[in-house]
Scaffold this motif. Structure first.
Motif, PDB file in Angstrom:
ATOM      1  N   ARG A 184       1.201   3.345  -3.898  1.00  0.00           N
ATOM      2  CA  ARG A 184       1.634   2.169  -4.110  1.00  0.00           C
ATOM      3  C   ARG A 184       2.576   1.516  -3.391  1.00  0.00           C
ATOM      4  NH1 ARG A 184       6.435   7.156  -4.712  1.00  0.00           N
ATOM      5  NH2 ARG A 184       6.355   7.514  -1.867  1.00  0.00           N
ATOM      6  N   GLU A 185       1.510   1.787  -1.399  1.00  0.00           N
ATOM      7  CA  GLU A 185       2.955   1.898  -0.516  1.00  0.00           C
ATOM      8  C   GLU A 185       2.540   0.010  -0.643  1.00  0.00           C
ATOM      9  OE1 GLU A 185       5.069   3.025   1.234  1.00  0.00           O
ATOM     10  OE2 GLU A 185       4.309   4.486  -0.503  1.00  0.00           O
ATOM     11  N   PRO A 186       0.755  -0.580  -0.366  1.00  0.00           N
ATOM     12  CA  PRO A 186       0.867  -2.126  -0.832  1.00  0.00           C
ATOM     13  C   PRO A 186       1.404  -2.524  -1.626  1.00  0.00           C
ATOM     14  CG  PRO A 186      -1.234  -0.865  -0.540  1.00  0.00           C
ATOM     15  CD  PRO A 186      -0.297   0.495  -0.759  1.00  0.00           C
ATOM     16  N   LEU A 187       2.274  -2.411  -2.775  1.00  0.00           N
ATOM     17  CA  LEU A 187       3.250  -2.592  -3.686  1.00  0.00           C
ATOM     18  C   LEU A 187       4.965  -3.206  -2.938  1.00  0.00           C
ATOM     19  CD1 LEU A 187       2.514  -1.033  -7.045  1.00  0.00           C
ATOM     20  CD2 LEU A 187       1.622  -3.250  -6.418  1.00  0.00           C
ATOM     21  N   TYR A 188       5.297  -2.689  -1.925  1.00  0.00           N
ATOM     22  CA  TYR A 188       5.854  -2.664  -1.865  1.00  0.00           C
ATOM     23  C   TYR A 188       5.840  -3.189  -0.203  1.00  0.00           C
ATOM     24  CZ  TYR A 188       7.048   1.694  -4.313  1.00  0.00           C
ATOM     25  OH  TYR A 188       7.093   2.387  -5.307  1.00  0.00           O
ATOM     26  N   ASP A 189       4.114  -3.570   0.655  1.00  0.00           N
ATOM     27  CA  ASP A 189       4.461  -4.960   1.086  1.00  0.00           C
ATOM     28  C   ASP A 189       4.565  -3.962   2.608  1.00  0.00           C
ATOM     29  OD1 ASP A 189       4.137  -6.960  -0.086  1.00  0.00           O
ATOM     30  OD2 ASP A 189       6.303  -7.348   0.167  1.00  0.00           O
ATOM     31  N   ALA A 190       3.864  -2.945   2.314  1.00  0.00           N
ATOM     32  CA  ALA A 190       4.097  -1.739   3.376  1.00  0.00           C
ATOM     33  C   ALA A 190       2.602  -1.588   4.534  1.00  0.00           C
ATOM     34  CB  ALA A 190       3.773   0.271   3.428  1.00  0.00           C
ATOM     35  N   SER A 191       2.983  -2.083   5.646  1.00  0.00           N
ATOM     36  CA  SER A 191       1.984  -1.922   6.940  1.00  0.00           C
ATOM     37  C   SER A 191       1.319  -0.884   7.084  1.00  0.00           C
ATOM     38  CB  SER A 191       2.272  -2.009   8.210  1.00  0.00           C
ATOM     39  OG  SER A 191       3.194  -1.025   8.887  1.00  0.00           O
ATOM     40  N   GLY A 192      -0.305  -0.688   7.483  1.00  0.00           N
ATOM     41  CA  GLY A 192      -1.221   0.290   7.827  1.00  0.00           C
ATOM     42  C   GLY A 192      -0.320   1.564   8.551  1.00  0.00           C
ATOM     43  N   SER A 193      -0.102   0.956   9.722  1.00  0.00           N
ATOM     44  CA  SER A 193       0.921   1.647  10.318  1.00  0.00           C
ATOM     45  C   SER A 193       1.553   2.488   9.119  1.00  0.00           C
ATOM     46  CB  SER A 193       1.925   1.338  11.775  1.00  0.00           C
ATOM     47  OG  SER A 193       2.111   0.562  11.335  1.00  0.00           O
ATOM     48  N   SER A 194       2.169   2.407   8.997  1.00  0.00           N
ATOM     49  CA  SER A 194       4.022   2.930   8.008  1.00  0.00           C
ATOM     50  C   SER A 194       2.983   3.473   6.826  1.00  0.00           C
ATOM     51  CB  SER A 194       4.530   1.941   7.224  1.00  0.00           C
ATOM     52  OG  SER A 194       4.118   1.224   6.306  1.00  0.00           O
ATOM     53  N   MET A 195       2.091   3.447   6.096  1.00  0.00           N
ATOM     54  CA  MET A 195       1.206   4.052   4.993  1.00  0.00           C
ATOM     55  C   MET A 195       0.648   5.391   5.824  1.00  0.00           C
ATOM     56  SD  MET A 195      -1.270   0.825   3.210  1.00  0.00           S
ATOM     57  CE  MET A 195      -1.794   2.446   2.333  1.00  0.00           C
ATOM     58  N   VAL A 196       0.807   5.098   6.886  1.00  0.00           N
ATOM     59  CA  VAL A 196      -0.642   6.560   7.972  1.00  0.00           C
ATOM     60  C   VAL A 196       0.984   7.008   8.049  1.00  0.00           C
ATOM     61  CG1 VAL A 196      -1.715   7.298   9.895  1.00  0.00           C
ATOM     62  CG2 VAL A 196      -2.205   5.618   8.693  1.00  0.00           C
ATOM     63  N   VAL A 197       1.489   6.673   8.815  1.00  0.00           N
ATOM     64  CA  VAL A 197       2.837   7.870   9.248  1.00  0.00           C
ATOM     65  C   VAL A 197       3.299   8.059   7.764  1.00  0.00           C
ATOM     66  CG1 VAL A 197       5.510   7.580   9.225  1.00  0.00           C
ATOM     67  CG2 VAL A 197       3.357   6.848  10.985  1.00  0.00           C
ATOM     68  N   GLY A 198       3.526   7.515   6.734  1.00  0.00           N
ATOM     69  CA  GLY A 198       4.339   8.140   5.564  1.00  0.00           C
ATOM     70  C   GLY A 198       3.060   9.188   4.641  1.00  0.00           C
ATOM     71  N   ALA A 199       2.001   8.866   5.079  1.00  0.00           N
ATOM     72  CA  ALA A 199       0.562  10.283   4.857  1.00  0.00           C
ATOM     73  C   ALA A 199       1.329  11.033   5.262  1.00  0.00           C
ATOM     74  CB  ALA A 199      -0.548   9.504   4.187  1.00  0.00           C
ATOM     75  N   GLY A 200       1.087  11.677   6.918  1.00  0.00           N
ATOM     76  CA  GLY A 200       1.686  12.380   7.456  1.00  0.00           C
ATOM     77  C   GLY A 200       3.092  12.865   7.284  1.00  0.00           C
ATOM     78  N   ALA A 201       4.384  12.137   7.036  1.00  0.00           N
ATOM     79  CA  ALA A 201       5.173  12.854   6.137  1.00  0.00           C
ATOM     80  C   ALA A 201       5.142  13.440   5.209  1.00  0.00           C
ATOM     81  CB  ALA A 201       6.701  11.292   6.265  1.00  0.00           C
ATOM     82  N   LEU A 202       4.084  13.318   4.079  1.00  0.00           N
ATOM     83  CA  LEU A 202       3.878  13.690   3.070  1.00  0.00           C
ATOM     84  C   LEU A 202       3.294  15.167   3.102  1.00  0.00           C
ATOM     85  CD1 LEU A 202       3.371  11.403   1.063  1.00  0.00           C
ATOM     86  CD2 LEU A 202       5.597  12.545   0.640  1.00  0.00           C
ATOM     87  N   MET A 203       2.614  15.400   4.021  1.00  0.00           N
ATOM     88  CA  MET A 203       1.465  16.700   4.931  1.00  0.00           C
ATOM     89  C   MET A 203       2.260  17.219   5.110  1.00  0.00           C
ATOM     90  SD  MET A 203      -1.230  15.939   2.387  1.00  0.00           S
ATOM     91  CE  MET A 203      -0.196  15.955   1.468  1.00  0.00           C
ATOM     92  N   LEU A 204       3.502  17.120   6.300  1.00  0.00           N
ATOM     93  CA  LEU A 204       4.121  18.197   6.930  1.00  0.00           C
ATOM     94  C   LEU A 204       4.616  18.884   6.156  1.00  0.00           C
ATOM     95  CD1 LEU A 204       4.590  19.177  10.155  1.00  0.00           C
ATOM     96  CD2 LEU A 204       6.889  17.239   9.255  1.00  0.00           C
ATOM     97  N   PRO A 205       5.089  18.992   5.002  1.00  0.00           N
ATOM     98  CA  PRO A 205       5.805  19.963   4.452  1.00  0.00           C
ATOM     99  C   PRO A 205       4.683  21.076   3.670  1.00  0.00           C
ATOM    100  CG  PRO A 205       6.435  18.329   3.005  1.00  0.00           C
ATOM    101  CD  PRO A 205       6.134  17.625   4.511  1.00  0.00           C
ATOM    102  N   VAL A 206       3.768  20.076   3.348  1.00  0.00           N
ATOM    103  CA  VAL A 206       2.848  20.719   2.895  1.00  0.00           C
ATOM    104  C   VAL A 206       2.442  22.230   3.758  1.00  0.00           C
ATOM    105  CG1 VAL A 206       0.294  21.314   1.641  1.00  0.00           C
ATOM    106  CG2 VAL A 206       2.596  19.320   1.021  1.00  0.00           C
ATOM    107  N   ALA A 207       1.684  21.388   4.615  1.00  0.00           N
ATOM    108  CA  ALA A 207       1.589  22.589   5.692  1.00  0.00           C
ATOM    109  C   ALA A 207       2.653  23.706   6.725  1.00  0.00           C
ATOM    110  CB  ALA A 207       1.142  21.827   7.222  1.00  0.00           C
ATOM    111  N   LEU A 208       3.850  23.510   6.863  1.00  0.00           N
ATOM    112  CA  LEU A 208       5.200  24.305   6.513  1.00  0.00           C
ATOM    113  C   LEU A 208       5.522  25.159   6.060  1.00  0.00           C
ATOM    114  CD1 LEU A 208       7.276  25.254   8.085  1.00  0.00           C
ATOM    115  CD2 LEU A 208       8.893  23.393   7.137  1.00  0.00           C
ATOM    116  N   GLY A 209       5.344  24.582   4.399  1.00  0.00           N
ATOM    117  CA  GLY A 209       4.984  26.292   3.392  1.00  0.00           C
ATOM    118  C   GLY A 209       3.760  26.627   3.254  1.00  0.00           C
TER     119      GLY A 209
END
Length: 391
Positions: A134-159
């Motif tokens: 979905r991120e390319p539909l919002y004109d997201a850059s590659g770095s922001s996509m990587v940061v967003g993926a990390g932000a989503l995985m972080l709470p999973v790891a914390l849980g």
């Protein structure tokens, strides 16, 4: 190693969720519903307030079932957030959705905290695939996509980390519970062995007296009855403790202590005479040390009555030397053949005694005394050894 870790993750069972819906989830949903409505009405860049508010409320409502259906609620919440932004983007409209990122991250945390291993893998894959699609539909850059993926995985790891910590706490409680039950089981064995030994001696005396003096035999049977009543009372008390739910944290103390050692000299009338002597400051000792010292004295006296050859006196000496309590139990029975008789018969009780004292950092020795008879000596420090977990 990596394949083994992945296999262990895949086979991980679900964590046990709390019963019902937690009050904090209910309070959070109750607070977010009006805030979502206010945001939809007041934000200037929201061009579809009803559309955005509807999907945002679906995402918020998923919080109510997150511990019980973590994977499903994550799919519902993340899908709702995605649909709210992707459908207008596909229609060429500007991106403007209500901010439910914190809710999505909380759902991701719930995935790691409560879902099975397969659920965690499936949910994490779902998050990454949908996010990267979905991120390319919002004109997201590659770095922001990587940061967003990390932000989503972080709470999973914390849980998952919180899950492992909670499991370690449960295992620690189970170890403490098992250790305490083992100690109580030993107490039950020692109590029953002591009283049954007395009942046996009284019964034998009654049998002998019945031949010459029936009245004395009746008195002896009264002693048997009293000993049997004490045995039943102690057994019922111990069994009640063993059955008690130890998660209630009732803080109970060991059943017997140093104050009960003189009772060992009150079961007279049959067998050798028992003399108890104490010295030093024996007040305010650790409860675990008190219980161990009483059980050691009781086991030693019981063994002397059962297995010593023609004993006439059993002396129990308990004293305190600084930070150490010392117990010495000696009987004046005749010597026995090494390796047989007394040593073999008392081996099980002595093994349990040694194990009990080793848990407290103490020591137990037993054997024939150079001056005659049999001696049991036990020492226990009156400060807990490093790393000990009390009952």
């Amino acid at each position: 190693m990596i394949s083994g870790a992945l296999r262990a993750l895949w086979d991980e069972p679900r964590a046990t969720p709390p019963a019902g819906t937690a009050w904090w989830d209910q309070a959070l949903v109750a607070a977010l519903v009006p805030l979502t409505a206010v945001e939809a009405l007041l934000r200037d860049d929201v061009t579809r307030p009803v559309w955005d508010a509807t999907w945002a409320l679906v995402c918020v409502a998923a919080l109510l079932w997150r511990p019980h259906r973590p994977l499903l609620m994550l799919v519902v919440g993340f899908t709702a957030q995605t649909v709210a932004g992707v459908v207008p983007a596909l229609a060429g409209e500007p991106y403007s959705v209500l901010d439910v990122t914190a809710v999505v991250l909380l759902l991701a945390y719930s995935l790691g905290r409560w879902a099975s291993g397969r659920g965690v893998v499936a949910g994490s894959g779902f998050l990454l695939v949908v996010h990267l699609a979905r991120e390319p539909l919002y004109d997201a850059s590659g770095s922001s996509m990587v940061v967003g993926a990390g932000a989503l995985m972080l709470p999973v790891a914390l849980g998952a980390l919180v899950r492992l910590w909670a499991r370690s706490q449960v295992r620690t409680r189970e170890m403490i519970r098992a250790r305490e039950r083992e100690q109580l089981a030993r107490d039950l064995h020692d109590t029953v062995a002591h009283h049954v030994s007395g009942i046996l001696l009284h019964a034998r005396a009654a049998k002998v007296r019945a031949r010459t003096d029936p009245r004395a035999a009746v008195d002896a049977m009264g002693d048997v009855e009293d000993a049997a009543v004490r045995t039943l009372e102690d057994m019922r008390a111990m069994v009640a403790l063993l059955r008690h739910d130890q998660q209630t944290g009732d803080g109970r103390q060991p059943t017997y202590g140093i104050a009960d050692i003189p009772q060992l000299a009150q079961d007279g009338g049959v067998g050798p005479r028992v003399v108890v002597e104490t010295s030093g400051d024996l007040g305010r000792l650790p409860a675990t040390a008190e219980s161990a010292l009483f059980r050691a004295a009781q086991e030693a006296v019981t063994n002397a009555r059962r297995h010593a050859t023609d004993p006439t006196l059993v002396s129990v000496d308990l004293r305190r030397d600084g930070h150490t309590a010392r117990l010495r139990v000696h009987d004046d029975g005749r010597p026995v053949t090494p390796g047989r008789g007394r040593r073999a018969a008392a081996s099980y009780g002595l093994a349990g005694m040694r194990e009990r004292f080793s848990l407290l950092g103490g020591d137990v020795s037993a054997g024939p005394d150079p001056e005659g008879g049999w001696t049991v000596e036990a020492t226990v420090p009156l400060t807990a050894p490093a790393g000990e977990v009390g009952p």
